[in-house]
Design a protein around this motif. Structure first.
Motif, PDB file in Angstrom:
ATOM      1  N   ASN A  73       0.752  -1.304   0.013  1.00  0.00           N
ATOM      2  CA  ASN A  73       0.132  -0.169  -0.026  1.00  0.00           C
ATOM      3  C   ASN A  73       1.191   1.061   0.138  1.00  0.00           C
ATOM      4  N   ASP A  75      -0.254   4.164  -0.041  1.00  0.00           N
ATOM      5  CA  ASP A  75       0.000   5.271   0.221  1.00  0.00           C
ATOM      6  C   ASP A  75      -0.259   5.976   2.012  1.00  0.00           C
ATOM      7  N   PHE A  76      -0.213   3.660   2.321  1.00  0.00           N
ATOM      8  CA  PHE A  76      -0.035   3.748   3.705  1.00  0.00           C
ATOM      9  C   PHE A  76       1.507   4.259   4.121  1.00  0.00           C
ATOM     10  N   ASN A  78       3.418   6.411   2.567  1.00  0.00           N
ATOM     11  CA  ASN A  78       4.236   7.513   2.038  1.00  0.00           C
ATOM     12  C   ASN A  78       3.766   8.130   3.703  1.00  0.00           C
ATOM     13  N   TYR A  79       2.256   8.042   4.633  1.00  0.00           N
ATOM     14  CA  TYR A  79       1.966   8.082   5.831  1.00  0.00           C
ATOM     15  C   TYR A  79       3.229   7.730   6.433  1.00  0.00           C
ATOM     16  N   GLU A  86       1.333  14.302   6.015  1.00  0.00           N
ATOM     17  CA  GLU A  86       0.257  13.518   4.961  1.00  0.00           C
ATOM     18  C   GLU A  86      -1.192  13.634   6.099  1.00  0.00           C
ATOM     19  N   ASN A  87      -0.942  14.452   7.244  1.00  0.00           N
ATOM     20  CA  ASN A  87      -2.002  14.627   7.913  1.00  0.00           C
ATOM     21  C   ASN A  87      -3.060  15.530   7.301  1.00  0.00           C
ATOM     22  N   ASN A  88      -3.742  15.105   6.693  1.00  0.00           N
ATOM     23  CA  ASN A  88      -5.231  15.364   5.636  1.00  0.00           C
ATOM     24  C   ASN A  88      -6.251  13.957   6.543  1.00  0.00           C
ATOM     25  N   THR A  91      -5.949  10.986   3.795  1.00  0.00           N
ATOM     26  CA  THR A  91      -4.910  10.520   4.283  1.00  0.00           C
ATOM     27  C   THR A  91      -5.098   9.942   5.584  1.00  0.00           C
ATOM     28  N   ILE A  94      -7.465   6.250   4.785  1.00  0.00           N
ATOM     29  CA  ILE A  94      -6.907   5.569   4.091  1.00  0.00           C
ATOM     30  C   ILE A  94      -6.062   4.669   5.433  1.00  0.00           C
ATOM     31  N   VAL A  95      -5.652   5.528   6.233  1.00  0.00           N
ATOM     32  CA  VAL A  95      -4.542   4.339   7.317  1.00  0.00           C
ATOM     33  C   VAL A  95      -5.595   4.272   8.353  1.00  0.00           C
TER      34      VAL A  95
END
Length: 603
Positions: A73, A75-76, A78-79, A86-88, A91, A94-95
């Motif tokens: 994953n 996206d995970f 990158n977070y 990535e605190n939006n 994101t 997704i987490v």
């Protein structure tokens, strides 16, 4: 009594011949069954442990695969690399989805926790609460995180003690899988992902690996911590449970171990999960009492049948022993009665076997002995009668001696000394031969008799006969059987004198050689043929064979028998043909006659 009784010896022998094979059979059967059962139980338990290991490895690898799937994953990832940037809302959503996916993938997962390595932040989620983002990290997980970081698989399973009797729903009864989440392809650790696992499935898998009534099962971590125990009284203190240290010290990942300490006496089978699955150790313990229970049952059955068989054998042994020895004992009692003088004992019939034949022969022997005793008694009566007749007939020799003396006196008055001399020698011969009171005489008396006999023969044959008598002075008083020389000398005049060449010569020599008296009679006759000489030797050996009409053989045999009678086997007689012609008889006698019995006392 045991050493002398045939019955006791027979009973002991039969007992040994039956008890030893039966006992050996029982012992061998028990040992063979015991070893077979042990090997069978060990093999089955090892196979079960191996299957349990495969199931546990599959389960744990499946849980590991959930955390490894996060690397797929982006996206995970990158977070995880920049959690603050990535605190939006997107994101974060997704987490949350990833965390909830991990939480609900398996029913046994009770909680998910992501602890960041750099920041004092964490993401937690349980099935009783939503996803929570916090700034607090449990200090108790630091040691577990370090073990996961040092692991070549970036993973550490933190066990908890899950006893069979405890409730598996307790919050403390969890197993936590910690994974160090790496910043691939670098070695930087981004976070630690922890999965809190309920031990229910592990307990279920463990319960299928043993029989709770006869076996024990333990699941240990690679460091010896107790993960699961079928016995609540057994802890993981390696000081009390030395077998844990022994198994941890084994180089082999699987095997068996006999143990007789820590209040356990039996066999242990163990197997170990691969290091990627946590390296847990599966241990199964079977006490000897349960392991050999079947062997004991078989042994009891064998012993039962063995006791029955031995009882029958003992009864048969006693029956056979008494059946065989009872007739022998009856025969022994009859023999004792015969020894006490009861010659009218009657032996009962014992059948037609060997013992029956023995009893029949014993009865025949007693009857024959009775017959011989009666005959001996009659012979004794006849002997007394004959002795009386001899006493009555002694007047006749005295009358004959007186008559010969009167004739000799008339010969002297008529100046015929030669007739007187012949009558005197004849009187000596008759007195010597007819004296029944002497069986043994001094050698000089035997020589005087022989001289008288030879003088009469000399008077008869005149110049045609020449004889020599040589005797040492020291042997004249040696006692010899009466009339032992006359049959040998007489043989010469009967068989050798008439067919001689020239003057007939006969020689008698008596001398001492060591401890023997040697008497040699030789003549110048033609001797005997080799076949006849062989026959005479056979007479000496058999003491029974005889050819009618051969008086020389009879005379020599009588001399031989008398010598054996008086001297037992110590006397010798040898006959041979001389090289220069003629016959020679050599007798070698001991200086003393054997015993004191007279010839008249021998039948």
């Amino acid at each position: 009594m045991l050493k002398t009784s045939i019955r006791n010896k027979l009973i002991v022998l039969l007992m040994i011949m039956t008890i030893v094979p039966f006992g050996s059979s029982i012992v061998i059967t028990y040992l063979y069954t015991k070893n077979s059962l042990e090997n069978q139980v060990v093999l089955e338990s090892s196979n079960i442990l191996y299957q349990g290991k495969v199931n546990l490895e599959s389960y744990i690898n499946e849980l590991n695969g959930l955390t490894l799937s996060l690397y797929n994953n982006p996206d995970f990832i990158n977070y995880m690399r920049s959690p603050r940037k990535e605190n939006n809302s997107l994101t974060i959503g997704i987490v949350k989805h990833v965390v909830q996916t991990l939480l609900y993938t398996e029913d046994t997962i009770n909680g998910v926790r992501i602890s960041f390595a750099e920041d004092d932040r964490a993401i937690t989620a349980t099935k009783r609460s939503t996803v929570v983002f916090s700034n607090r990290i449990m200090d108790s997980n630091r040691e577990a995180f370090m073990k996961a970081q040092r692991s070549p698989y970036n993973m550490f399973i933190e066990p908890t003690y899950a006893q069979q009797e405890k409730s598996i729903k307790s919050s403390k009864d969890i197993i936590t899988i910690h994974r160090a989440f790496m910043n691939v392809p670098e070695d930087e650790i981004l976070a630690f992902i922890s999965l809190e696992i309920s031990p229910d499935k592990i307990v279920d898998l463990s319960r299928n690996l043993y029989n709770s009534e006869t076996e024990e099962f333990y699941l240990l971590s690679s460091e010896g911590e107790m993960i699961y125990s079928s016995d609540i009284d057994v802890n993981d203190d390696q000081k009390d449970q030395k077998w844990i240290s022994r198994i941890l010290g084994k180089k082999e990942v699987s095997g068996t171990l006999e143990w007789k300490e820590d209040s356990f006496n039996g066999v242990m089978m163990y197997d170990q999960l691969s290091a990627s699955a946590g390296g847990w150790i599966l241990v199964k313990r079977v006490p000897f009492t349960n392991l050999y229970e079947s062997a004991f049952s078989v042994a009891k059955i064998n012993i039962l049948f063995g006791v029955i068989g031995l009882s029958l054998v003992v009864l048969a042994t006693l029956f056979v022993s008494f059946k065989i020895t009872s007739p022998i004992r009856i025969l022994l009692q009859n023999i004792q009665q015969v020894e006490e003088g009861n010659m009218k004992v009657q032996v009962e019939s014992f059948g037609s076997d060997e013992i029956g034949i023995l009893g029949f022969r014993f009865q025949q022997m007693i009857e024959r002995i009775n017959h011989l005793i009666n005959r001996e008694y009659k012979l004794e009566l006849e002997n007394k009668t004959n002795q009386l007749k001899v006493l009555q007939s002694q007047i006749n020799p005295h009358f004959l001696y007186n008559a010969l003396q009167s004739i000799g006196t008339i010969a002297l008055k008529n100046k015929v000394p030669q007739i007187y001399s012949l009558i005197t020698h004849l009187s000596k011969i008759m007195r010597y031969g007819m004296n029944m009171e002497e069986d043994v005489v001094a050698l000089k008396k035997e020589i005087n008799y022989t001289n008288a006999y030879l003088l009469l023969q000399k008077e008869r044959f005149g110049e045609k006969l020449d004889y020599i008598v040589e005797i040492e002075d020291k042997v004249q008083e040696i006692e010899v059987p009466k009339m032992i020389l006359q049959p040998i000398i007489e043989n010469y005049f009967k068989h050798g004198f008439d067919i001689r060449d020239g003057v007939g010569r006969i020689s008698l020599k008596c001398f001492q050689e060591n401890d023997l008296l040697v008497m040699i009679v030789s003549d110048n006759g033609i001797g005997v043929t080799e076949s006849r000489l062989k026959d005479i030797h056979e007479h000496f050996q058999a003491e029974a064979r005889n050819k009618s009409g051969e008086e020389m053989n009879i005379g020599l045999k009588n001399v031989y028998v008398r010598l054996k009678l008086y001297y037992n086997q110590r006397a010798e007689i040898a006959i041979e043909n001389q090289e220069e012609g003629g016959f020679m008889v050599t007798m070698r006698l001991p200086l003393k006659i054997e015993g004191e019995a007279n010839e008249s006392n021998h039948h």
